[in-house]
Scaffold this active site. Structure first.
Site, PDB file in Angstrom:
ATOM      1  N   HIS A 111      -7.601  12.722   2.721  1.00  0.00           N
ATOM      2  CA  HIS A 111      -7.010  11.425   2.539  1.00  0.00           C
ATOM      3  C   HIS A 111      -5.357  11.732   3.320  1.00  0.00           C
ATOM      4  CE1 HIS A 111      -5.524   8.069  -0.042  1.00  0.00           C
ATOM      5  NE2 HIS A 111      -6.411   7.596   0.412  1.00  0.00           N
ATOM      6  N   ARG A 152     -11.194  11.398   9.568  1.00  0.00           N
ATOM      7  CA  ARG A 152     -12.145  11.505   8.364  1.00  0.00           C
ATOM      8  C   ARG A 152     -13.566  10.395   8.932  1.00  0.00           C
ATOM      9  NH1 ARG A 152     -10.499   9.376   2.964  1.00  0.00           N
ATOM     10  NH2 ARG A 152     -11.879   7.557   3.541  1.00  0.00           N
ATOM     11  N   HIS A 178       0.901  -1.227  -0.046  1.00  0.00           N
ATOM     12  CA  HIS A 178       0.100   0.158   0.083  1.00  0.00           C
ATOM     13  C   HIS A 178       0.871   1.362   0.049  1.00  0.00           C
ATOM     14  CE1 HIS A 178      -2.865   2.761   1.740  1.00  0.00           C
ATOM     15  NE2 HIS A 178      -3.862   2.296   0.638  1.00  0.00           N
TER      16      HIS A 178
END
Length: 702
Positions: free
Chosen positions: A607, A579, A450
């Protein structure tokens, strides 16, 4: 204190592992969806963007059922008694999810029918229904039905030779009731029809016959109006849309397969026909037909959602780009560029003069593409290595990598095939890159890759120099205009050596040795975060300044949460911007009075992952691809990298924390009961963090 719970003696230690101190992650995710849905109600948000938020809310709920609810249903079926730190068992959690999700669905359709549709009609945008069609419009729609729809619709009459079909995941389908007999004398009484995915779900009526400037008709309304014409000699007595959601989580035993790409290719079709987990059904569908469908899918009435409108609300987004109404959308913007990058012919020269930090989408993603383009064409560049998690198959990133390989450079790309819902695109991308001479590897068995990083090795004189790009987001030009992310360019020697070691680890599976600056999952990141949090707690106990600020997408890892509770108890001031999911309960007496948690829901999807530790007045600031989640720490390859130099540290703190913690427009404050309260302006001047950053970082020439 819960009912029936024994009072805790004064000064007794608090059990920081108590389930009462943890919010369930699935219920927290539904609260995030609720916050997204609240944007639909906000009159300060442009009207068509409110339509987009409704579509996003529907899409989030789809994925939630496909993955999270599907997994819980499997646990219940297998009799699992596993639970998270909140101590909720799967069956009880499913009941709570169903109750909350049904509330959300009711609110979604209320907003569509009672709020959005009337406001859209006032602005010349109309979703017309059959009773409202004039003869002229009905004739055009009937002609459209026969010319464009009927030839590719395949209704299936149900009888012993034609059993109930396998319905595609999230595909639009119809159940019909019939009277009369077909050409062979059969009278089944029921039929099922699936609408091919090639058909548009929203059709625009030509302006010359439309009643308003932008008139739309749902595909389902057209099919329901003219379904009779598909059954000559029979009468359609009812036509009702439905949609079934299926388990879409792919399972591949990576320890057993010899070729991950081929294994995933074989598994992907199962996503379309996994186990059923939810049924959405037209509100006017008779009860006996609902029971019939529920039986066919092996569901229960609690798994059924009655919809007073189209069963797939995320299709509403299709109208936004088809309506030329700029005043009903967010205003356009021109991303800025750091002064050092503006007009630069050679990014390598710029990076050699000092690190370059980009904050997307407020600053342009183009320097990342230019960096790859320069690397592909520069005769002194020998090697390019890059991780790809989500990217467009025909993106500039991919074209530059192919160009570099075709020019004879050594190009290695680590592609994460298991990026959820991007598996098919990534398989296609891997094949395309390999055909062009790029060496493609798929990362590590059991660990998703990732991390977001690029390494360019360039010959300069008699030595080789490493240029690095590290980011918090994907190498995807489109999402770089929709998601907030950081990207750092550097040619710092330690950074370059660290990144090269990680790439070697991913491709050759060797031990990278100790990294000098980067923190990495699954090895050092979790331990380092716990150490940094503990260090702040020690400072607070010693009466020294101590502070933690963190910005991320999700916070669910129990050990991190316990460490934050301990730091709060020691007196550390902790400000969190999370978030989405957050399992930590702020404001609990004796535990988390010193912790605040807020969520920002604005124009752009937040993000960035940014971690700040006071560190005795010498702040540590890290940017990362990783959230504070168990999967990020233990089952993914993630990177976390320090921001260095007072100038860049000051900038990251200002843009990530000072600006966002002052937001009183799009901020939601997490309460200790797990609910969120919108931060009210009161008499204060409105402060919109994203708008401020757009202004502060925009191109000065605009």
């Amino acid at each position: 204190m819960s009912k029936g719970e024994e009072p805790r003696p004064a000064n007794a230690p608090i059990d920081l592992g108590s389930p009462q101190l943890y919010i369930n992650r699935e219920l927290s995710q539904l609260e995030f969806n609720r916050r997204v849905l609240e944007q639909v109600k906000d009159p300060d948000v442009p009207l068509l963007e409110r339509v987009r938020y409704l579509s996003i809310s529907s899409s989030i709920l789809d994925e939630f059922y496909e993955i999270r609810v599907a997994g819980l249903i499997q646990q219940v079926a297998y009799g699992s008694a596993t639970h998270g730190p909140d101590n909720l068992l799967p069956a009880e959690l499913l009941r709570l999810i169903t109750n909350t999700a049904k509330e959300l669905v009711v609110e979604q359709y209320r907003l569509l029918n009672d709020v959005l549709k009337p406001e859209l009609r006032e602005r010349g945008i109309w979703f017309s229904e059959p009773p409202e069609w004039t003869d002229k419009r009905r004739q055009w729609l009937k002609r459209y039905f026969h010319q464009d729809l009927a030839p590719i619709l395949s209704p299936l009459g149900l009888d012993p030779a034609h059993p109930f079909p396998k319905v595609l995941n999230k595909g639009l389908a119809f159940v019909l009731t019939l009277e009369g007999k077909d050409a062979f004398g059969r009278a089944s009484g029921k039929a099922v029809m699936q609408a091919p995915r090639s058909l548009p779900r929203v059709i625009q009526v030509p302006p010359e016959i439309a009643e308003v400037p932008h008139e739309f008709v749902f595909l389902s309304a057209i099919i329901e109006a003219f379904a009779d014409d598909l059954f000559p000699g029979m009468t359609v007595t009812g036509c009702y849309q439905f949609r079934v959601t299926r388990n879409s989580d792919l399972f591949v035993d990576e320890e057993e397969v010899g070729d991950l790409l081929r294994a995933l290719e074989g598994e992907l079709p199962s996503r379309r026909f996994g186990d059923e987990v939810r049924l959405e059904l037209a509100q006017n569908c008779p009860t006996e037909l609902e029971r019939f469908l529920v039986t066919q899918f092996g569901l229960t009435e609690s798994d059924t959602y009655r919809c007073p409108g189209p069963v797939n609300l995320n299709r509403l987004e299709a109208i936004i780009d088809r309506v030329d109404h700029p005043d009903l959308k967010f205003p356009g913007f021109s991303p800025g560029l750091p002064p050092r990058v503006q007009g630069a012919d050679n990014l390598f020269d710029v990076i050699r003069d000092g690190d370059v930090l980009l904050h997307h989408p407020f600053q342009s993603f183009n320097p990342v593409l230019d960096f790859l383009r320069n690397a592909a064409r520069d005769p002194n560049v020998l090697s390019i290595r890059q991780t790809l998690y989500r990217t467009g198959a025909d993106s500039s990133v991919v074209r530059n990598l192919i160009d570099a390989a075709e020019r004879g450079k050594d190009v290695t790309v680590v592609i994460e095939l298991r990026a959820r819902f991007d598996e098919a695109a990534n398989i296609s991308l891997a094949n395309r890159l390999q055909e062009s001479g790029v060496q493609v590897v798929y990362g590590i068995v059991g660990h998703k890759t990732h991390s977001k990083m690029t390494l360019v090795i360039r010959r300069e004189g008699r030595s080789l120099k490493r240029y690095v790009h590290l980011g918090t987001g994907n190498y995807h030009a489109r999402t770089a205009r929709l998601y907030t992310d950081y990207g750092l360019f550097t040619c710092d020697r330690a950074f370059g050596e660290d990144v090269q070691k990680v790439f070697h680890q991913l491709s050759a599976m060797g031990r990278p040795g100790r990294l000098k600056k980067l923190l990495q999952s699954p090895f050092t990141l979790h331990k380092s975060m716990l150490e940094f949090i503990g260090r702040e707690a020690e400072a607070a106990r010693a009466g020294k300044p101590a502070r933690i600020k963190a910005k991320m997408n999700a916070l669910t890892e129990p050990q991190i949460i316990q460490a934050l509770y301990q730091a709060s108890q020691a007196g550390v001031q902790i400000e969190l911007i999370v978030r989405g999911m957050c399992a930590l309960r702020p404001g609990v007496p004796g535990v988390s009075e010193n912790i605040s948690v807020r969520s920002i829901i604005g124009r752009f999807l937040e993000h960035t992952r940014v971690y700040y530790f006071e560190n005795h007045g010498n702040p540590l600031v890290y940017l990362s691809s990783a959230d504070w989640m168990g999967r990020s720490f233990f089952s993914r390859v993630e990177t976390c990298f320090p921001v260095e130099g007072k100038r860049l540290i000051k900038r990251v703190v200002k843009e990530s924390f000072d600006t966002y913690l002052a937001d009183n427009t799009h901020a939601w404050l997490l309460q200790s009961d797990g609910s969120y309260r919108r931060h009210k302006q009161g008499n204060a001047r409105p402060r919109d963090a994203q708008l401020i950053l757009l202004q502060d970082l925009k191109d000065p020439g605009v």
